[in-house]
Design a protein around this motif. Structure first.
Motif, short mmCIF file in Angstrom:
data_model
loop_
_atom_site.label_atom_id
_atom_site.label_comp_id
_atom_site.label_asym_id
_atom_site.label_seq_id
_atom_site.Cartn_x
_atom_site.Cartn_y
_atom_site.Cartn_z
N ILE A 1 -1.70 18.20 -32.17
CA ILE A 1 -3.15 18.08 -32.00
C ILE A 1 -3.80 18.93 -31.35
CG2 ILE A 1 -4.81 16.49 -31.86
CD1 ILE A 1 -2.70 14.32 -32.51
N GLY A 2 -4.93 19.69 -31.94
CA GLY A 2 -5.49 20.70 -31.10
C GLY A 2 -6.50 20.10 -30.12
N PRO A 3 -7.05 20.97 -29.31
CA PRO A 3 -8.12 20.44 -28.31
C PRO A 3 -9.38 19.63 -28.80
CG PRO A 3 -7.54 22.62 -27.75
CD PRO A 3 -7.11 22.36 -29.11
N ASP A 4 -9.78 19.96 -30.31
CA ASP A 4 -10.94 19.33 -31.03
C ASP A 4 -10.53 18.13 -31.82
OD1 ASP A 4 -9.48 20.65 -32.81
OD2 ASP A 4 -11.34 21.50 -33.73
N GLY A 5 -9.34 17.73 -31.62
CA GLY A 5 -8.62 16.52 -32.22
C GLY A 5 -8.10 16.67 -33.67
N THR A 6 -8.05 17.95 -34.20
CA THR A 6 -7.57 18.32 -35.29
C THR A 6 -6.27 18.40 -35.38
OG1 THR A 6 -9.61 19.44 -35.99
CG2 THR A 6 -7.66 20.08 -37.18
N ILE A 7 -5.43 17.88 -36.49
CA ILE A 7 -4.03 18.22 -36.39
C ILE A 7 -3.58 19.48 -36.90
CG2 ILE A 7 -1.82 17.42 -37.99
CD1 ILE A 7 -3.42 14.68 -38.30
N VAL A 8 -2.86 20.06 -36.13
CA VAL A 8 -2.72 21.63 -36.51
C VAL A 8 -1.30 21.75 -37.17
CG1 VAL A 8 -1.96 23.66 -35.14
CG2 VAL A 8 -3.52 22.39 -34.10
N ALA A 9 -0.42 20.88 -36.87
CA ALA A 9 1.06 21.05 -37.72
C ALA A 9 1.74 19.54 -37.26
CB ALA A 9 1.87 22.15 -37.16
N ARG A 10 2.82 19.38 -38.30
CA ARG A 10 3.51 18.47 -38.04
C ARG A 10 4.92 18.36 -38.22
NH1 ARG A 10 2.59 13.85 -42.75
NH2 ARG A 10 4.42 13.13 -41.78
N ASN A 11 5.90 17.66 -37.35
CA ASN A 11 7.13 17.73 -37.66
C ASN A 11 7.85 19.08 -37.11
OD1 ASN A 11 7.42 14.86 -38.36
ND2 ASN A 11 7.57 15.38 -40.45
N LEU A 12 7.27 19.66 -36.16
CA LEU A 12 8.02 20.79 -35.30
C LEU A 12 8.92 20.44 -34.73
CD1 LEU A 12 4.34 22.37 -34.45
CD2 LEU A 12 5.79 23.21 -36.40
N ARG A 13 10.20 20.97 -34.94
CA ARG A 13 11.29 20.66 -33.98
C ARG A 13 11.90 21.88 -33.57
NH1 ARG A 13 12.53 16.81 -38.60
NH2 ARG A 13 11.36 14.95 -38.03
N GLY A 14 12.56 21.85 -32.53
CA GLY A 14 13.69 22.93 -31.86
C GLY A 14 12.85 24.27 -31.93
N GLU A 15 13.28 25.46 -32.44
CA GLU A 15 12.61 26.88 -32.11
C GLU A 15 11.20 26.84 -32.99
OE1 GLU A 15 14.84 30.04 -33.25
OE2 GLU A 15 16.41 29.54 -31.75
N GLU A 16 10.98 25.85 -34.03
CA GLU A 16 9.76 25.71 -34.57
C GLU A 16 8.54 25.41 -33.65
OE1 GLU A 16 9.98 23.15 -37.81
OE2 GLU A 16 11.06 24.54 -39.21
N LEU A 17 8.95 24.29 -32.62
CA LEU A 17 7.73 24.19 -31.82
C LEU A 17 7.38 25.31 -30.72
CD1 LEU A 17 5.99 21.86 -30.57
CD2 LEU A 17 7.95 21.20 -29.38
N GLN A 18 8.57 25.79 -30.15
CA GLN A 18 8.32 26.86 -29.42
C GLN A 18 7.51 27.98 -30.03
OE1 GLN A 18 9.31 27.27 -26.13
NE2 GLN A 18 11.06 25.56 -25.82
N LYS A 19 7.91 28.53 -31.37
CA LYS A 19 7.24 29.56 -31.82
C LYS A 19 5.65 29.12 -32.21
CE LYS A 19 11.21 31.33 -34.46
NZ LYS A 19 11.82 31.74 -35.64
N LYS A 20 5.47 27.98 -32.50
CA LYS A 20 4.09 27.50 -32.94
C LYS A 20 3.32 27.56 -31.42
CE LYS A 20 0.80 26.44 -35.54
NZ LYS A 20 0.24 27.31 -36.61
N LEU A 21 3.83 27.12 -30.31
CA LEU A 21 3.19 27.09 -28.98
C LEU A 21 2.90 28.53 -28.47
CD1 LEU A 21 4.91 24.02 -27.30
CD2 LEU A 21 2.56 24.07 -28.20
N GLN A 22 3.86 29.23 -28.66
CA GLN A 22 3.68 30.73 -28.51
C GLN A 22 2.65 31.31 -29.13
OE1 GLN A 22 7.36 32.97 -28.77
NE2 GLN A 22 6.17 35.06 -28.59
N GLU A 23 2.56 31.21 -30.47
CA GLU A 23 1.56 31.75 -31.37
C GLU A 23 0.10 31.06 -30.76
OE1 GLU A 23 -0.31 30.41 -35.66
OE2 GLU A 23 1.72 30.50 -35.56
N LEU A 24 -0.06 29.84 -30.27
CA LEU A 24 -1.20 29.30 -29.90
C LEU A 24 -1.56 29.66 -28.61
CD1 LEU A 24 -0.89 25.67 -31.37
CD2 LEU A 24 -2.33 27.42 -32.55
N LEU A 25 -0.77 29.54 -27.57
CA LEU A 25 -0.90 29.77 -26.08
C LEU A 25 -0.38 30.84 -25.65
CD1 LEU A 25 0.15 26.00 -25.47
CD2 LEU A 25 -2.11 27.10 -25.61
N GLY A 26 0.53 31.89 -26.32
CA GLY A 26 0.83 33.05 -25.74
C GLY A 26 2.11 32.84 -25.04
N GLU A 27 2.85 33.83 -24.44
CA GLU A 27 4.12 33.82 -23.76
C GLU A 27 3.93 32.96 -22.44
OE1 GLU A 27 6.92 34.56 -24.35
OE2 GLU A 27 6.80 35.89 -26.18
#
Length: 331
Positions: free
Chosen positions: A305-331
């Motif tokens: 869930i993003g800062p504005d309360g919007t659902i960004v993605a669901r059921n991110l597991r393993g590397e998928e979670l890391q990749k999504k966070l890297q995309e959103l927040l950088g290295e």
């Protein structure tokens, strides 16, 4: 309050679905391996939970039930009320059980129930079954409705759920499975990525009432549904911990919702898995209000869930979670 009213209405609908099936006396008898005396319990399945509805004393290892129940339907047999029971699909007509209370009830044999035979057949080849084909084989079987509900619904879209329910025979449209699935389809549409995350309240480990929305607005939050008893959840926890440690100083945190039944098991798992973020649970297993609001029917499950309360993605597991966070927040 709105949440509790919604759940109350759902419970009423479920009860209506249950009693839409006609109550008829069982013709169930059997024997228990290596036991002459004791008690065997009959339990009814409701929302992933078994509730004891009758018991029978063993006489020379034999038992029988003539209880009036809704048929056909899934029930459980167990020698211990708190132990996961043997799953048995009961229907009209005489049914015989050679009950083996050993590990996983592996050697238990049921005779006289076509719906149970079908469940055994499904269990033996489930990895190779497509739900559309399974329903088509016998759209009027209670087993078709249960298998759709239990093993496929959590991975289907709202439109797919409605489509498969429509393929079930008219006689199954008012069962608890069809009722829950159609309600689930409606719920899932409200928590698709792009929608605003629903709010809820629950209890922290110290007993305080916590509002989920109070934890939004400062960055990205992973709303994580799990439980101490859930093997896949515990195996996924190290991945969530790694993501948390890597991104916690860049605007990412986790909010854990447990579907546990006991506080002791819940707190022990939090400590053992080193889950150092906020946690809540109402300790009601699959009757969790938060899980109902988010349409969670299998765990682990999560919503980013993003800062504005919007659902960004669901059921991110393993590397998928890391990749999504890297995309959103950088290295």
């Amino acid at each position: 309050m709105k949440t509790r009213i919604t759940l109350s209405i759902l419970s009423t609908l479920l009860l209506s679905a249950v009693y839409a099936q006609q109550a008829k006396p069982l013709q169930l008898k059997g024997t228990v391996k290596d036991m002459q005396t004791g008690t065997i319990y009959l339990q009814r399945f409701d929302n992933k939970i078994f509730h004891t509805i009758d018991s029978a004393a063993l006489q020379n290892g034999a038992f029988s039930f003539a209880t009036s129940v809704q048929l056909p339907e899934l029930y459980g047999l167990t020698l211990e009320k708190d132990k996961t029971p043997f799953y048995i699909f009961l229907e009209e007509g005489p049914i015989t059980v050679a009950f083996d209370g050993g590990e996983s009830y592996r050697n238990t044999v049921v005779s006289g129930s076509k719906s149970h035979d079908r469940f055994v057949d499904y269990s033996s080849r489930q990895r190779n079954i497509q739900i559309a084909d399974f329903i088509k084989e016998d759209p009027a079987s209670i087993t078709s409705a249960y298998v759709l509900y239990r093993y496929f619904a959590y991975r289907l879209s709202p439109s797919e759920i409605r489509d498969y329910v429509s393929q079930l025979a008219p006689s199954l449209q008012h069962t608890q499975y069809a009722t829950v699935l159609l309600g689930l389809a409606n719920t899932l549409e409200t928590v698709l990525p792009g929608n605003k995350a629903p709010d809820f309240t629950s209890n922290a480990p110290d007993g305080r009432t916590i509002r989920f929305f109070d934890h939004l607005g400062k960055g990205y939050v992973l709303l994580d549904f799990w439980a101490a008893w859930c093997g896949p959840c515990r195996r996924e926890n190290p991945n969530v911990v790694a993501a948390y440690q890597r991104y916690k100083d860049k605007g990412f945190t986790v909010f854990g919702v447990s579907l546990d039944k006991t506080k002791e098991a819940w707190l022990k798992a939090i400590e053992a898995d080193k889950l150092t973020w906020p946690h809540v649970s109402d300790l009601t297993f699959w009757e969790s209000e938060a899980a109902a609001i988010y349409g969670v029917r299998a765990i682990p499950a999560n919503f980013l869930i993003g800062p504005d309360g919007t659902i960004v993605a669901r059921n991110l597991r393993g590397e998928e979670l890391q990749k999504k966070l890297q995309e959103l927040l950088g290295e």
